[in-house]
Write a protein that holds these residues in place. Structure first.
Motif, PDB file in Angstrom:
ATOM      1  N   TYR A 302     -60.881 -27.260  81.024  1.00  0.00           N
ATOM      2  CA  TYR A 302     -60.644 -27.799  82.112  1.00  0.00           C
ATOM      3  C   TYR A 302     -59.426 -28.899  82.151  1.00  0.00           C
ATOM      4  O   TYR A 302     -58.543 -28.921  83.293  1.00  0.00           O
ATOM      5  N   GLY A 303     -59.331 -29.635  81.114  1.00  0.00           N
ATOM      6  CA  GLY A 303     -58.083 -30.736  81.170  1.00  0.00           C
ATOM      7  C   GLY A 303     -56.939 -29.691  80.992  1.00  0.00           C
ATOM      8  O   GLY A 303     -55.652 -30.208  81.499  1.00  0.00           O
ATOM      9  N   ILE A 304     -56.872 -28.903  79.965  1.00  0.00           N
ATOM     10  CA  ILE A 304     -55.509 -28.048  79.645  1.00  0.00           C
ATOM     11  C   ILE A 304     -55.239 -27.300  80.971  1.00  0.00           C
ATOM     12  O   ILE A 304     -54.070 -27.502  81.343  1.00  0.00           O
ATOM     13  N   LEU A 305     -56.020 -26.602  81.467  1.00  0.00           N
ATOM     14  CA  LEU A 305     -55.772 -25.908  82.732  1.00  0.00           C
ATOM     15  C   LEU A 305     -55.369 -26.801  83.981  1.00  0.00           C
ATOM     16  O   LEU A 305     -54.205 -26.446  84.803  1.00  0.00           O
ATOM     17  N   GLY A 306     -55.832 -28.165  83.830  1.00  0.00           N
ATOM     18  CA  GLY A 306     -55.372 -29.132  85.026  1.00  0.00           C
ATOM     19  C   GLY A 306     -53.992 -29.327  84.781  1.00  0.00           C
ATOM     20  O   GLY A 306     -53.176 -29.662  85.677  1.00  0.00           O
ATOM     21  N   ILE A 307     -53.631 -29.452  83.611  1.00  0.00           N
ATOM     22  CA  ILE A 307     -52.232 -29.962  83.368  1.00  0.00           C
ATOM     23  C   ILE A 307     -51.132 -28.997  83.821  1.00  0.00           C
ATOM     24  O   ILE A 307     -50.161 -29.027  84.182  1.00  0.00           O
ATOM     25  N   GLU A 308     -51.600 -27.639  83.734  1.00  0.00           N
ATOM     26  CA  GLU A 308     -50.582 -26.330  83.915  1.00  0.00           C
ATOM     27  C   GLU A 308     -50.707 -26.531  85.660  1.00  0.00           C
ATOM     28  O   GLU A 308     -49.639 -26.210  86.207  1.00  0.00           O
ATOM     29  N   PHE A 309     -51.877 -26.749  86.202  1.00  0.00           N
ATOM     30  CA  PHE A 309     -52.014 -26.913  87.666  1.00  0.00           C
ATOM     31  C   PHE A 309     -50.985 -27.876  88.211  1.00  0.00           C
ATOM     32  O   PHE A 309     -50.224 -27.794  89.193  1.00  0.00           O
ATOM     33  N   ILE A 310     -50.660 -29.136  87.664  1.00  0.00           N
ATOM     34  CA  ILE A 310     -49.996 -30.107  87.765  1.00  0.00           C
ATOM     35  C   ILE A 310     -48.586 -29.773  87.726  1.00  0.00           C
ATOM     36  O   ILE A 310     -47.720 -29.750  88.542  1.00  0.00           O
ATOM     37  N   ALA A 311     -48.210 -29.074  86.675  1.00  0.00           N
ATOM     38  CA  ALA A 311     -46.731 -28.837  86.361  1.00  0.00           C
ATOM     39  C   ALA A 311     -46.460 -27.534  87.277  1.00  0.00           C
ATOM     40  O   ALA A 311     -45.254 -27.769  87.845  1.00  0.00           O
ATOM     41  N   ALA A 312     -47.271 -26.554  87.587  1.00  0.00           N
ATOM     42  CA  ALA A 312     -46.725 -25.499  88.446  1.00  0.00           C
ATOM     43  C   ALA A 312     -46.576 -26.084  89.995  1.00  0.00           C
ATOM     44  O   ALA A 312     -45.851 -25.570  90.500  1.00  0.00           O
ATOM     45  N   THR A 313     -47.454 -27.027  90.457  1.00  0.00           N
ATOM     46  CA  THR A 313     -47.429 -27.206  91.563  1.00  0.00           C
ATOM     47  C   THR A 313     -46.035 -28.318  91.858  1.00  0.00           C
ATOM     48  O   THR A 313     -45.401 -28.254  92.754  1.00  0.00           O
ATOM     49  N   GLN A 314     -45.692 -29.149  90.756  1.00  0.00           N
ATOM     50  CA  GLN A 314     -44.485 -29.877  90.680  1.00  0.00           C
ATOM     51  C   GLN A 314     -43.425 -28.927  90.676  1.00  0.00           C
ATOM     52  O   GLN A 314     -42.432 -28.950  91.412  1.00  0.00           O
ATOM     53  N   ALA A 315     -43.396 -27.865  90.075  1.00  0.00           N
ATOM     54  CA  ALA A 315     -42.423 -26.848  89.664  1.00  0.00           C
ATOM     55  C   ALA A 315     -42.009 -26.044  91.200  1.00  0.00           C
ATOM     56  O   ALA A 315     -40.740 -25.928  91.766  1.00  0.00           O
ATOM     57  N   LEU A 316     -43.205 -25.747  91.858  1.00  0.00           N
ATOM     58  CA  LEU A 316     -43.116 -25.126  93.169  1.00  0.00           C
ATOM     59  C   LEU A 316     -42.436 -26.040  94.342  1.00  0.00           C
ATOM     60  O   LEU A 316     -41.743 -25.687  95.150  1.00  0.00           O
ATOM     61  N   ASP A 317     -42.511 -27.300  94.005  1.00  0.00           N
ATOM     62  CA  ASP A 317     -41.978 -28.329  95.074  1.00  0.00           C
ATOM     63  C   ASP A 317     -40.289 -28.153  95.013  1.00  0.00           C
ATOM     64  O   ASP A 317     -39.785 -28.410  96.072  1.00  0.00           O
ATOM     65  N   MET A 354     -57.461 -34.253  87.772  1.00  0.00           N
ATOM     66  CA  MET A 354     -57.088 -32.764  87.706  1.00  0.00           C
ATOM     67  C   MET A 354     -58.228 -32.091  86.709  1.00  0.00           C
ATOM     68  O   MET A 354     -58.720 -31.031  87.364  1.00  0.00           O
ATOM     69  N   MET A 355     -58.603 -32.774  85.967  1.00  0.00           N
ATOM     70  CA  MET A 355     -59.623 -32.112  85.169  1.00  0.00           C
ATOM     71  C   MET A 355     -60.957 -32.075  85.613  1.00  0.00           C
ATOM     72  O   MET A 355     -61.547 -30.823  85.720  1.00  0.00           O
ATOM     73  N   GLU A 356     -61.245 -32.955  86.593  1.00  0.00           N
ATOM     74  CA  GLU A 356     -62.521 -32.989  87.470  1.00  0.00           C
ATOM     75  C   GLU A 356     -62.248 -31.986  88.625  1.00  0.00           C
ATOM     76  O   GLU A 356     -63.271 -31.576  89.016  1.00  0.00           O
ATOM     77  N   LEU A 357     -61.067 -31.933  89.243  1.00  0.00           N
ATOM     78  CA  LEU A 357     -60.858 -30.866  90.240  1.00  0.00           C
ATOM     79  C   LEU A 357     -61.043 -29.584  89.662  1.00  0.00           C
ATOM     80  O   LEU A 357     -61.692 -28.798  90.321  1.00  0.00           O
TER      81      LEU A 357
END
Length: 377
Positions: A302-317, A354-357
């Motif tokens: 959950y934590g590892i995937l949360g970090i990809e979510f953060i990075a992908a969201t930032q990149a899309l910005d 993000m891990m909790e999300l």
């Protein structure tokens, strides 16, 4: 019931922890009621439950069998199925952020090979990116790196393993797993070893391994998002002030640490038998170890995937094209928890939130509300 995590070797069933549960049948042991730990008899009284007591055959039935490791496996499979869907959502976001060639996610390609898991994964990713500008003639590479274009094959392999493990766990959930077995219609008592946990823990060992595999793939996409030599024009470490600011550089450190822990935990427990009971129980499944380590593998995942979510969201910005409808929904869900990183800030709160999300599956729910249900198998 209050049950110790350590004590079962997964043959003669989960004898020790199930015995702790069975103590309550006699008004002994301990139990939680409304989150407070009480002596068993007191907890039962507060819950308005009479002490059941034991009758003929009940003692054996309550303590013998692989019930605990099987129940934990069932819960973990439920979570893993939904984790895999979120892995496909994160993958779709990263693929769009990296301006991927989207041809590798055409279901027709995967149907030609024939693995159902890959067909399902490709279909889910393609559903995520429907209406993306990347599908409307934008210039992309002819072939992307394996961590991008192999995503359906890798996640698909995990899906296929989950399907097999689920079928095995369902057999055990519906089967007779204690010893001895009484067949009154036949007038016979059969002594055997239906308590042996191997049929469940062997496929569940592999479930832990494939979750780790999916995490490794996630981190490789994260690396491409952060590395300016690989990110197709994204700023280094996803910050406009690289050199002055670290951006998401240290997020990769956290993901890498958890991946290594998951690799260590992915060593099969089912090959770790240690003899017990004066060598009468000279081969045991160690299936409880599988269940315990799979819980930690999932938590890390959950934590590892949360970090990809953060990075992908930032990149899309940083991109100026319109992504797919599913990607937009996921982006919006992430932004409810983690703000865009402009000036450096401590990242551990973002990681934990993000891990909790991811664990709560709110991103999955938001995406499925926007584009419809993603397939499981």
């Amino acid at each position: 019931p209050v049950v110790c995590q350590h004590g079962s070797v997964g043959a003669c069933g989960d004898l020790s922890p199930m015995s702790q549960i069975a103590l309550l049948m006699m008004g002994e042991g301990e139990a939680f009621f409304d989150g407070v730990r009480y002596p068993g008899k007191e907890a039962l009284a507060k819950a308005g439950i009479e002490v059941p007591g034991l009758k003929a055959r009940d003692g054996l039935a309550t303590i013998n069998g692989s019930n605990l490791l099987t129940a934990m496996a069932a819960i973990q499979l439920y979570e893993a199925e939904r984790f895999i869907k979120q892995a496909e959502i994160a993958a779709a976001m990263s693929l769009e952020a990296l301006m991927a060639n989207l041809k590798p996610y055409d279901e027709r390609l995967h149907k030609l090979r024939g693995f159902q898991g890959a067909v399902t994964s490709a279909g889910n990713i393609k559903k995520m990116i429907e209406d993306s500008d990347l599908l409307k003639g934008m210039k992309v590479k002819v072939q992307d790196a394996y961590s991008m274009r192999s995503t359906p094959q890798v996640i698909g392999a995990a899906r296929d393993q989950l399907r097999w493990a689920k079928s095995q766990v369902e057999v055990e959930l519906n089967g007779v797993g204690d010893n001895p077995i009484f067949l009154p219609d036949d007038g016979i008592v059969l002594t055997g070893a239906n308590f042996q946990g191997s049929p469940v823990c062997v496929p569940m060992d592999m479930v832990g391994a494939v979750i780790t595999m999916v995490c490794v793939l996630s981190e490789r996409r994260l690396n491409r998002l952060l590395n300016p030599a690989l990110s197709v024009g994204l700023p280094a470490f996803l910050t406009k002030g690289a050199g002055m600011f670290s951006g998401h550089m240290l997020s990769q450190y956290t993901a890498d640490m958890m991946i290594v822990e998951n690799r260590i935990l992915s060593t099969p427990a089912s090959i770790q038998s240690i003899p017990a009971a004066a060598d009468q129980e000279d081969f045991v499944s160690m299936g409880m170890n599988t269940s315990v380590k799979n819980r930690q593998i999932l938590e890390n995942a959950y934590g590892i995937l949360g970090i990809e979510f953060i990075a992908a969201t930032q990149a899309l910005d940083f991109r100026d094209f319109t992504p797919g409808k599913g990607t937009q929904a996921a982006h919006k869900a992430v932004r409810k928890v983690v703000e865009h990183l402009d000036v450096d800030r401590p990242l551990f709160d973002d990681h934990n939130n993000m891990m909790e999300l991811v664990k709560s599956r709110k991103i999955l729910h938001a995406v499925e509300e926007a584009i419809g249900e993603l397939k499981t198998y």
